[in-house]
Design a protein around this motif. Structure first.
Motif, mmCIF file in Angstrom:
data_model
loop_
_atom_site.group_PDB
_atom_site.id
_atom_site.type_symbol
_atom_site.label_atom_id
_atom_site.label_comp_id
_atom_site.label_asym_id
_atom_site.label_seq_id
_atom_site.Cartn_x
_atom_site.Cartn_y
_atom_site.Cartn_z
ATOM 1 N N SER A 147 -3.083 -8.306 31.973
ATOM 2 C CA SER A 147 -2.360 -8.245 33.247
ATOM 3 C C SER A 147 -3.148 -7.565 34.360
ATOM 4 O O SER A 147 -2.933 -7.847 35.538
ATOM 5 C CB SER A 147 -1.024 -7.520 33.063
ATOM 6 O OG SER A 147 -1.233 -6.188 32.621
ATOM 7 N N THR A 148 -4.079 -6.652 33.996
ATOM 8 C CA THR A 148 -4.775 -5.880 35.035
ATOM 9 C C THR A 148 -6.291 -5.937 34.944
ATOM 10 O O THR A 148 -6.981 -5.568 35.900
ATOM 11 C CB THR A 148 -4.373 -4.390 34.958
ATOM 12 O OG1 THR A 148 -4.875 -3.827 33.735
ATOM 13 C CG2 THR A 148 -2.863 -4.225 35.014
ATOM 14 N N GLY A 149 -6.818 -6.351 33.803
ATOM 15 C CA GLY A 149 -8.262 -6.348 33.614
ATOM 16 C C GLY A 149 -8.810 -5.030 33.108
ATOM 17 O O GLY A 149 -10.009 -4.919 32.824
ATOM 18 N N VAL A 150 -7.961 -4.014 32.978
ATOM 19 C CA VAL A 150 -8.399 -2.706 32.483
ATOM 20 C C VAL A 150 -8.581 -2.772 30.969
ATOM 21 O O VAL A 150 -7.665 -3.160 30.241
ATOM 22 C CB VAL A 150 -7.386 -1.602 32.854
ATOM 23 C CG1 VAL A 150 -7.745 -0.291 32.158
ATOM 24 C CG2 VAL A 150 -7.342 -1.404 34.359
ATOM 25 N N GLU A 151 -9.759 -2.373 30.501
ATOM 26 C CA GLU A 151 -10.069 -2.410 29.073
ATOM 27 C C GLU A 151 -9.836 -1.034 28.443
ATOM 28 O O GLU A 151 -10.446 -0.046 28.857
ATOM 29 C CB GLU A 151 -11.526 -2.818 28.851
ATOM 30 C CG GLU A 151 -11.882 -4.194 29.392
ATOM 31 C CD GLU A 151 -13.366 -4.486 29.245
ATOM 32 O OE1 GLU A 151 -13.936 -4.143 28.179
ATOM 33 O OE2 GLU A 151 -13.960 -5.018 30.196
ATOM 34 N N ILE A 152 -8.952 -0.987 27.445
ATOM 35 C CA ILE A 152 -8.685 0.240 26.691
ATOM 36 C C ILE A 152 -8.907 -0.067 25.217
ATOM 37 O O ILE A 152 -8.299 -0.993 24.674
ATOM 38 C CB ILE A 152 -7.246 0.742 26.916
ATOM 39 C CG1 ILE A 152 -6.979 0.984 28.405
ATOM 40 C CG2 ILE A 152 -7.001 2.026 26.119
ATOM 41 C CD1 ILE A 152 -5.535 1.330 28.721
ATOM 42 N N TYR A 153 -9.758 0.719 24.567
ATOM 43 C CA TYR A 153 -10.088 0.485 23.166
ATOM 44 C C TYR A 153 -9.573 1.647 22.311
ATOM 45 O O TYR A 153 -10.111 2.757 22.379
ATOM 46 C CB TYR A 153 -11.597 0.314 22.996
ATOM 47 C CG TYR A 153 -12.108 -0.902 23.727
ATOM 48 C CD1 TYR A 153 -12.045 -2.162 23.134
ATOM 49 C CD2 TYR A 153 -12.596 -0.799 25.026
ATOM 50 C CE1 TYR A 153 -12.483 -3.290 23.812
ATOM 51 C CE2 TYR A 153 -13.035 -1.922 25.717
ATOM 52 C CZ TYR A 153 -12.971 -3.167 25.104
ATOM 53 O OH TYR A 153 -13.394 -4.288 25.789
ATOM 54 N N PRO A 154 -8.517 1.404 21.522
ATOM 55 C CA PRO A 154 -7.980 2.466 20.654
ATOM 56 C C PRO A 154 -8.891 2.725 19.455
ATOM 57 O O PRO A 154 -9.400 1.792 18.820
ATOM 58 C CB PRO A 154 -6.626 1.895 20.200
ATOM 59 C CG PRO A 154 -6.318 0.769 21.150
ATOM 60 C CD PRO A 154 -7.652 0.213 21.521
ATOM 61 N N TRP A 155 -9.058 4.013 19.134
ATOM 62 C CA TRP A 155 -9.847 4.431 17.976
ATOM 63 C C TRP A 155 -9.087 5.500 17.201
ATOM 64 O O TRP A 155 -8.517 6.415 17.792
ATOM 65 C CB TRP A 155 -11.194 5.020 18.416
ATOM 66 C CG TRP A 155 -12.187 3.993 18.864
ATOM 67 C CD1 TRP A 155 -12.266 3.396 20.093
ATOM 68 C CD2 TRP A 155 -13.242 3.432 18.082
ATOM 69 N NE1 TRP A 155 -13.300 2.502 20.132
ATOM 70 C CE2 TRP A 155 -13.928 2.505 18.904
ATOM 71 C CE3 TRP A 155 -13.679 3.626 16.778
ATOM 72 C CZ2 TRP A 155 -15.022 1.772 18.458
ATOM 73 C CZ3 TRP A 155 -14.774 2.903 16.327
ATOM 74 C CH2 TRP A 155 -15.437 1.980 17.163
ATOM 75 N N GLU A 156 -9.109 5.374 15.869
ATOM 76 C CA GLU A 156 -8.606 6.439 15.014
ATOM 77 C C GLU A 156 -9.731 7.439 14.752
ATOM 78 O O GLU A 156 -10.910 7.065 14.702
ATOM 79 C CB GLU A 156 -8.089 5.868 13.692
ATOM 80 C CG GLU A 156 -6.865 4.973 13.862
ATOM 81 C CD GLU A 156 -6.372 4.388 12.549
ATOM 82 O OE1 GLU A 156 -7.098 4.541 11.524
ATOM 83 O OE2 GLU A 156 -5.292 3.783 12.533
ATOM 84 N N ILE A 157 -9.382 8.700 14.568
ATOM 85 C CA ILE A 157 -10.385 9.764 14.497
ATOM 86 C C ILE A 157 -11.412 9.536 13.387
ATOM 87 O O ILE A 157 -12.625 9.629 13.614
ATOM 88 C CB ILE A 157 -9.694 11.131 14.321
ATOM 89 C CG1 ILE A 157 -9.062 11.559 15.649
ATOM 90 C CG2 ILE A 157 -10.680 12.192 13.835
ATOM 91 C CD1 ILE A 157 -8.240 12.821 15.568
ATOM 92 N N THR A 158 -10.950 9.239 12.176
ATOM 93 C CA THR A 158 -11.891 9.052 11.064
ATOM 94 C C THR A 158 -12.862 7.920 11.353
ATOM 95 O O THR A 158 -14.080 8.048 11.138
ATOM 96 C CB THR A 158 -11.124 8.765 9.758
ATOM 97 O OG1 THR A 158 -10.251 9.859 9.476
ATOM 98 C CG2 THR A 158 -12.085 8.581 8.590
ATOM 99 N N ASP A 159 -12.343 6.830 11.859
ATOM 100 C CA ASP A 159 -13.165 5.673 12.201
ATOM 101 C C ASP A 159 -14.130 6.016 13.339
ATOM 102 O O ASP A 159 -15.308 5.635 13.320
ATOM 103 C CB ASP A 159 -12.248 4.514 12.596
ATOM 104 C CG ASP A 159 -12.998 3.206 12.798
ATOM 105 O OD1 ASP A 159 -14.088 3.045 12.211
ATOM 106 O OD2 ASP A 159 -12.482 2.345 13.541
#
Length: 591
Positions: free
Chosen positions: A546-558
């Motif tokens: 919808s906005t073009g904003v890229e957010i990449y979720p990461w878990e701490i261990t990974d």
């Protein structure tokens, strides 16, 4: 018999100042209401309903028909189904989000369960628990919560909650400044002798600490006070900081800094012996130790109270940690506030049992002690140096362990990390991990820090020249927003964290574009607890579409494992398996 002189101690119920507004805010609808039994139960129920305080199954979830030990209690409901109803309502509350259960449901639980608190002047059980939650806030003058008196919130207490809302999404950007300003206002004036304490010591605790450190520095060039010496400060009988400083100086000159806690404890105990005819610079007598060592336990004098003292001192943002956390010193960034406290609040006032005058005095705001966005220190170089120092000395195993401890709210044994509040501790460790992974990466952490670069708290938020992000990382033409969170709440991640990150990326884009600084590629890394909800990845995808904003979720261990392989910040621009959006199967084409 004259009352025994006690060492200074602080309530540990509310170690984190960010929790104080939650408790004060509950009182808003009860201000000027008489605190009787019914009101006390309703307030405690509201605290639990909002999950500001979360009792265990053994207390809130266990039906108790009768109790006659520390106090007398009889359940409100003696029906055959009462136990099952308690089980059902506790499980419902446990599974719910904050505020979802009704007040009546939680009141029912409180009227049919117990906690074994028994405080003088209060009914045993949940009412006494309420007293323990608010008594230190009474001492700090934020509120007046006294049985059978009208509930009051002071001017300073109202300032603390003026940037606060029960809806986390509506917390104002300057919330941390308001909390820290109010806490400093209160702690600067705080006296050990106040109407809420029974102690013969007349001590203005924070000015005593500041004066002692300043005297040692001015007279002997000493770099603050050794943390072990806090045991002497809490046992000192008055505001005579010169004698205290001379005592500490002489003790360390003769004994160095490697003496055991047992050795120091015996000298600290002698300071509590008003019958001692010897110089204070001797060990406590064997008879005094035999009589009082159970009353003033070594762990309390040498560990528990000094540990809590350092936490309180750090909350003021006027005290730095030096020597790997072994010394406390003045934070020279805030020298004007330090000087003001020494000048204005070093003299002890006598309030006896006058709750009203004490409340008025403590609750008044001293604007000279307020923090503001305009005077927020920009000690970026010092913070970068500290991050680089830790990146060089920390192993990946250490970083992973401490980051996991932080999000699980487990204690840290590290002498520095243990005094950094969990949310900003995770920011610090995340910045260290990025710098360790990519030594040439420019990592700008936006938390507030002391003059040694050790974090105090979050930055104030978005403003001129700031996107409001936790961490900004720069490489080539890329500007990456890194946002760690200790929250485990799916709804908080989806409804608050990700929309806020989207705003931070837009703000960074606007700032970079306007300043023409060469950064034209933006994305964000969202770092959270292991076991992220799939909803987080799906919301991140919706935001991108919808906005073009890229957010990449990461878990701490990974994140930690992957960080050991990266060669560029761009290597975090990945959608991990746990963040891949789900899709409905296209069953129609199979028919």
């Amino acid at each position: 018999m004259a009352p025994k002189r006690k060492p200074v101690s602080f309530d540990t119920t509310l170690r984190n100042p960010a929790r104080i507004p939650d408790f004060i805010a509950v009182l808003e609808e009860y201000e000027d209401v008489l605190l009787d039994d019914d009101t006390a139960i309703k307030i405690e129920a509201e605290i639990i309903r909002r999950k500001i305080f979360e009792p265990t199954k053994s207390t809130l979830g266990t039906y108790v028909p009768e109790y006659h030990d520390k106090f007398d209690f009889s359940a409100a409901d003696h029906s055959a189904d009462a136990s099952k109803k308690v089980d059902y309502l506790f499980d419902k509350w446990k599974r719910s989000e904050s505020g979802e259960c009704s007040l009546d449901e939680i009141v029912y639980l409180l009227n049919n369960t117990i906690t074994k608190h028994a405080e003088k002047g209060w009914k045993g059980g949940w009412q006494s628990r309420l007293h323990t939650q608010f008594n230190f806030l009474n001492e700090l003058g934020f509120v007046r919560v006294v049985k059978n008196k009208k509930i009051l919130i002071s001017e300073n207490g109202k300032q603390m909650i003026s940037g606060f809302s029960n809806d986390n999404a509506e917390i104002k950007p300057n919330f941390d400044n308001l909390v820290q300003s109010s806490f400093l206002n209160a702690f600067a004036k705080y006296q050990v002798n106040n109407p809420y304490r029974f102690n013969t010591v007349k001590v203005n605790f924070f000015p005593l600490v500041l004066n002692t450190i300043k005297y040692l520095k001015d007279t002997y060039g000493r770099p603050g006070v050794f943390t072990q010496d806090i045991s002497f400060i809490i046992c000192w009988p008055n505001n005579d900081y010169i004698s205290l400083a001379e005592f500490i100086y002489k003790f360390r000159e003769e004994n160095g800094y490697s003496k055991s806690n047992e050795f120091v404890y015996e000298y600290a105990m002698n300071l509590l012996d008003d019958t001692s005819v010897n110089s204070p610079f001797v060990k406590a007598s064997e008879s005094f130790l035999a009589k009082n060592s159970n009353l003033y336990k070594i762990d309390k004098i040498m560990h528990e109270t000094p540990d809590e003292v350092i936490r309180k001192l750090r909350l003021t943002m006027l005290v730095s940690l030096r020597g790997g956390g072994r010394f406390i010193d003045l934070n020279h960034i805030e020298q004007s506030k330090i000087n003001h406290i020494i000048e204005e609040y070093s003299d002890n006032k006598n309030f006896d049992a006058d709750y009203s005058n004490y409340f008025t005095y403590m609750g008044k705001i001293d604007s000279s002690l307020n923090f503001s966005d305009s005077d927020e220190p920009q000690n970026t170089d010092v913070k970068e140096q500290k991050i680089q120092e830790w990146a060089g000395s920390s192993t990946w195993e250490f970083l992973e362990k401490e980051m996991k401890n932080t999000v699980s709210k487990s204690s840290s044994a590290d002498l520095v990390l243990k005094y950094i509040n969990e949310p900003v501790r995770l920011e610090f460790l995340s910045a260290v991990a990025l710098k360790k992974a990519l030594p040439d990466l420019k990592v700008i952490a936006n938390y507030k820090a002391d003059d040694q670069g050790i974090p105090f708290s979050h930055a104030s938020g978005a403003g001129a020249g700031s996107s409001g992000s936790d961490i900004d990382a720069y490489e080539g033409n890329m500007h990456v927003i890194v946002e760690p969170t200790i929250s485990k709440s799916r709804s908080f991640h989806v409804e608050h964290e990700l929309p806020s990150i989207r705003s931070h990326v837009f703000a960074a884009c606007a700032e970079d574009t306007n300043s023409q600084n060469g950064y034209n590629d933006w994305f964000s890394v969202f770092l959270a607890v292991d076991g992220l909800s799939r909803d987080v990845g799906e919301q991140a995808r919706l935001i991108k579409d919808s906005t073009g904003v890229e957010i990449y979720p990461w878990e701490i261990t990974d994140f930690i494992k992957h960080s050991q392989t990266v060669t560029s910040i761009n290597d975090y621009r990945l959608i991990r398996n746990y963040a891949v959006p789900r899709k409905m199967p296209n069953l129609k084409n199979n028919n």
